[in-house]
Design a protein around this motif. Sequence first.
Motif, PDB file in Angstrom:
ATOM      1  N   THR A  20       5.080  -4.502   6.722  1.00  0.00           N
ATOM      2  CA  THR A  20       4.028  -4.389   5.719  1.00  0.00           C
ATOM      3  C   THR A  20       3.624  -2.923   5.639  1.00  0.00           C
ATOM      4  N   TYR A  22       1.358  -1.764   3.046  1.00  0.00           N
ATOM      5  CA  TYR A  22      -0.016  -1.673   2.533  1.00  0.00           C
ATOM      6  C   TYR A  22      -0.519  -3.078   2.278  1.00  0.00           C
ATOM      7  N   GLU A  23      -1.776  -3.320   2.641  1.00  0.00           N
ATOM      8  CA  GLU A  23      -2.355  -4.619   2.368  1.00  0.00           C
ATOM      9  C   GLU A  23      -3.847  -4.455   2.130  1.00  0.00           C
ATOM     10  N   SER A  24      -4.324  -5.056   1.048  1.00  0.00           N
ATOM     11  CA  SER A  24      -5.750  -5.098   0.757  1.00  0.00           C
ATOM     12  C   SER A  24      -6.082  -6.513   0.302  1.00  0.00           C
ATOM     13  N   ASP A  27      -3.854  -6.782  -3.019  1.00  0.00           N
ATOM     14  CA  ASP A  27      -2.562  -6.106  -3.125  1.00  0.00           C
ATOM     15  C   ASP A  27      -1.796  -6.210  -1.821  1.00  0.00           C
ATOM     16  N   LEU A  28      -0.470  -6.178  -1.947  1.00  0.00           N
ATOM     17  CA  LEU A  28       0.397  -6.174  -0.765  1.00  0.00           C
ATOM     18  C   LEU A  28       1.677  -5.435  -1.127  1.00  0.00           C
ATOM     19  N   GLU A  29       2.123  -4.575  -0.240  1.00  0.00           N
ATOM     20  CA  GLU A  29       3.425  -3.920  -0.362  1.00  0.00           C
ATOM     21  C   GLU A  29       4.147  -4.117   0.960  1.00  0.00           C
ATOM     22  N   SER A  30       5.396  -4.553   0.877  1.00  0.00           N
ATOM     23  CA  SER A  30       6.156  -4.731   2.109  1.00  0.00           C
ATOM     24  C   SER A  30       7.646  -4.522   1.867  1.00  0.00           C
ATOM     25  N   ARG A  44       6.096  -6.116  -3.975  1.00  0.00           N
ATOM     26  CA  ARG A  44       4.723  -5.758  -4.327  1.00  0.00           C
ATOM     27  C   ARG A  44       4.062  -6.971  -4.943  1.00  0.00           C
ATOM     28  N   SER A  60       4.095 -10.581  -8.945  1.00  0.00           N
ATOM     29  CA  SER A  60       4.946 -10.097  -7.856  1.00  0.00           C
ATOM     30  C   SER A  60       6.138  -9.362  -8.434  1.00  0.00           C
TER      31      SER A  60
END
Length: 112
Positions: A20, A22-24, A27-30, A44, A60
Amino acid sequence: MATPKFIDCCARPELEGVRTLYESTHDLESVLRCTRCETFWFYRFNEYVDYAGGDDDLTSWYTQLTTAEGERLRDTTNPSGEDTSFLRNRPAWMHDARGTQRVGDSPDHPFG
């Protein structure tokens, strides 16, 4: 995470999470990788919440990465400092309320 049916890196793709970035809350990026053919994918997710009472929007994107890009993002010591601008011109699979479609690009940063 179940592998979406549209992922097309091999005959029987099976994605697993690698890292992972970024995660909020919305939002998520992995980085994902196919356990069968070892192809890397950038994932994303974005949730737009309509606080006025309309429909929320869940979107997504799955963007195939080169091995070098996947390894760099997997191994980075500074995920927030990574330049993902190359995603702006990279074809991706986008899935939202309207369904799944192939698009010519994906966002290069989180929305939140």
